[in-house]
Design an enzyme around this catalytic site. Structure first.
Site, PDB file in Angstrom:
ATOM      1  N   ARG A 109      -1.736  -6.081  -8.403  1.00 25.10           N
ATOM      2  CA  ARG A 109      -0.515  -6.836  -8.106  1.00 25.10           C
ATOM      3  C   ARG A 109      -0.275  -7.925  -9.133  1.00 25.10           C
ATOM      4  O   ARG A 109       0.854  -8.236  -9.490  1.00 25.10           O
ATOM      5  CB  ARG A 109      -0.608  -7.486  -6.719  1.00 25.10           C
ATOM      6  CG  ARG A 109      -0.624  -6.503  -5.588  1.00 25.10           C
ATOM      7  CD  ARG A 109      -1.091  -7.134  -4.307  1.00 25.10           C
ATOM      8  NE  ARG A 109      -2.478  -7.577  -4.446  1.00 25.10           N
ATOM      9  CZ  ARG A 109      -3.251  -7.961  -3.443  1.00 25.10           C
ATOM     10  NH1 ARG A 109      -2.770  -7.975  -2.218  1.00 25.10           N
ATOM     11  NH2 ARG A 109      -4.498  -8.325  -3.650  1.00 25.10           N
ATOM     12  N   HIS A 121       0.844  -1.206   0.000  1.00 25.93           N
ATOM     13  CA  HIS A 121       0.000   0.000   0.000  1.00 25.93           C
ATOM     14  C   HIS A 121       0.880   1.258   0.000  1.00 25.93           C
ATOM     15  O   HIS A 121       0.630   2.195  -0.744  1.00 25.93           O
ATOM     16  CB  HIS A 121      -0.881   0.060   1.257  1.00 25.93           C
ATOM     17  CG  HIS A 121      -1.930  -1.001   1.362  1.00 25.93           C
ATOM     18  ND1 HIS A 121      -2.121  -1.751   2.499  1.00 25.93           N
ATOM     19  CD2 HIS A 121      -2.878  -1.418   0.484  1.00 25.93           C
ATOM     20  CE1 HIS A 121      -3.138  -2.580   2.314  1.00 25.93           C
ATOM     21  NE2 HIS A 121      -3.610  -2.409   1.104  1.00 25.93           N
ATOM     22  N   LYS A 175     -15.998  -7.217   4.862  1.00 25.89           N
ATOM     23  CA  LYS A 175     -14.972  -8.254   4.855  1.00 25.89           C
ATOM     24  C   LYS A 175     -14.898  -9.055   6.150  1.00 25.89           C
ATOM     25  O   LYS A 175     -13.930  -9.751   6.392  1.00 25.89           O
ATOM     26  CB  LYS A 175     -13.603  -7.625   4.588  1.00 25.89           C
ATOM     27  CG  LYS A 175     -13.323  -7.376   3.118  1.00 25.89           C
ATOM     28  CD  LYS A 175     -11.873  -7.020   2.923  1.00 25.89           C
ATOM     29  CE  LYS A 175     -11.512  -7.033   1.436  1.00 25.89           C
ATOM     30  NZ  LYS A 175     -10.142  -6.533   1.227  1.00 25.89           N
ATOM     31  N   SER A 226      -2.980  -7.669   3.066  1.00 22.34           N
ATOM     32  CA  SER A 226      -3.259  -7.518   4.495  1.00 22.34           C
ATOM     33  C   SER A 226      -3.683  -8.858   5.091  1.00 22.34           C
ATOM     34  O   SER A 226      -3.307  -9.209   6.213  1.00 22.34           O
ATOM     35  CB  SER A 226      -4.378  -6.494   4.709  1.00 22.34           C
ATOM     36  OG  SER A 226      -4.000  -5.250   4.208  1.00 22.34           O
TER      37      SER A 226
HETATM   38  O1  PNS Z   1      -8.953  -2.854   0.134  1.00 22.82           O
HETATM   39  P1  PNS Z   1     -10.191  -3.361  -0.536  1.00 22.82           P
HETATM   40  O2  PNS Z   1     -11.007  -4.119   0.478  1.00 22.82           O
HETATM   41  O3  PNS Z   1      -9.919  -4.146  -1.776  1.00 22.82           O
HETATM   42  O4  PNS Z   1     -11.061  -2.063  -0.972  1.00 22.82           O
HETATM   43  C1  PNS Z   1     -12.329  -2.209  -1.529  1.00 22.82           C
HETATM   44  C2  PNS Z   1     -13.031  -0.847  -1.669  1.00 22.82           C
HETATM   45  C3  PNS Z   1     -13.086  -0.149  -0.334  1.00 22.82           C
HETATM   46  C4  PNS Z   1     -12.278   0.010  -2.660  1.00 22.82           C
HETATM   47  C5  PNS Z   1     -14.483  -1.121  -2.211  1.00 22.82           C
HETATM   48  O5  PNS Z   1     -15.077  -2.097  -1.438  1.00 22.82           O
HETATM   49  C6  PNS Z   1     -15.362   0.121  -2.220  1.00 22.82           C
HETATM   50  O6  PNS Z   1     -15.118   1.068  -2.932  1.00 22.82           O
HETATM   51  N1  PNS Z   1     -16.425   0.096  -1.406  1.00 22.82           N
HETATM   52  C7  PNS Z   1     -17.366   1.188  -1.280  1.00 22.82           C
HETATM   53  C8  PNS Z   1     -18.748   0.786  -1.789  1.00 22.82           C
HETATM   54  C9  PNS Z   1     -18.915   1.088  -3.252  1.00 22.82           C
HETATM   55  O7  PNS Z   1     -18.720   2.182  -3.720  1.00 22.82           O
HETATM   56  N2  PNS Z   1     -19.304   0.063  -4.032  1.00 22.82           N
HETATM   57  C10 PNS Z   1     -19.535   0.195  -5.455  1.00 22.82           C
HETATM   58  C11 PNS Z   1     -18.284   0.023  -6.289  1.00 22.82           C
HETATM   59  S1  PNS Z   1     -18.059  -1.651  -6.699  1.00 22.82           S
END
Ligand code: PNS
Length: 165
Positions: A93, A19, A43, A131
Site C-alpha cells: 500500500r 484485499h 497477531k 483490517s
Molecule cells: O495479513 P498478514 O498478517 O500481513 O499476513 C502475513 C502472512 C500470513 C503472509 C505471514 O505471516 C506468513 O506467511 N506466515 C506463515 C509463516 C511463514 O511462512 N513464515 C516465514 C515467512 S516470513
C-alpha cells in the site's frame, strides 16, 4: 502449459475492500488464485474465527471464476508447494509496507528459491485501509461501509452489537 497458480496469503481479520481489490487484480493475471488464511497467526486474538473469515471471503469472491479460499498452518512455502503454486501475491500500500514485505519475500525465497513473490498495489482509494484500522474505527462507531464488502459490514454488526453503521 501448466496453469499458473498463485497464493494470496494473509490474516484477513476481516477482509477489506483493499484485499478484494488485490484479489481482483491478481485473478486477472494468474490462472488460479488461492486466498489462504493463516490459521496459527501470532497477531493476538482475532475478532473473527478462521471459519468465519473463510465464509466471508467465499461470499465476497464467489463471482470470480478462478478464486479459491483455503486455510494453512506453518510455513507458507510448504503450503505453496502442496498447492503447486508458482507465486505468492502480496499487496503493497505504501513505502511503510515495503520493509516487512521485502524481508518476508527474501525469507520465502531462501526457503524455496523456486517460489516467486508478486507485489501489486491496490487502488489509491484503499491505500490507507487495513483490517486493524477497520476494527478500531468500527468499534468506536465509525462508518466503514465504503471500505469493506457489505457482507463484512453485516458480520461486524453481529460481532460488535450496538454498532449500527
Ligand atoms: O495479513 P498478514 O498478517 O500481513 O499476513 C502475513 C502472512 C500470513 C503472509 C505471514 O505471516 C506468513 O506467511 N506466515 C506463515 C509463516 C511463514 O511462512 N513464515 C516465514 C515467512 S516470513
Amino acid at each position: 502449459m501448466e496453469p499458473i497458480r498463485a497464493i494470496y496469503p494473509g490474516t484477513f481479520d476481516p477482509l477489506t475492500n483493499g484485499h478484494l481489490d488485490l484479489i481482483s487484480r491478481g485473478a486477472k493475471i494468474v490462472d488460479e488464485l488461492v486466498v489462504a488464511i493463516l490459521r496459527n497467526s501470532d497477531k493476538g486474538t482475532p475478532l473473527f474465527s478462521v471459519p468465519e473469515r473463510e465464509e466471508m471471503i467465499r461470499e465476497a469472491t464467489r463471482d470470480f471464476g478462478n478464486v479459491r479460499v483455503a486455510t494453512f498452518d506453518g510455513l507458507l512455502v510448504e503450503f505453496a508447494r502442496e498447492q503447486k503454486a508458482k507465486a505468492v501475491l502480496r499487496g503493497i500500500r505504501a513505502i511503510s509496507d515495503y520493509e516487512y514485505e521485502f524481508q518476508m519475500a527474501m525469507m520465502n525465497r531462501k526457503l524455496d528459491p523456486e517460489l516467486e513473490t508478486l507485489f501489486m498495489m491496490p487502488a489509491e482509494k484503499y491505500t490507507y485501509v487495513s483490517s486493524r484500522l477497520i476494527k478500531g474505527v468500527f468499534n468506536l462507531g465509525g462508518d466503514v461501509s465504503a471500505l469493506v464488502p457489505p457482507n463484512v459490514v453485516e458480520r461486524l454488526k453481529q460481532k460488535v452489537p450496538g454498532k449500527r453503521k
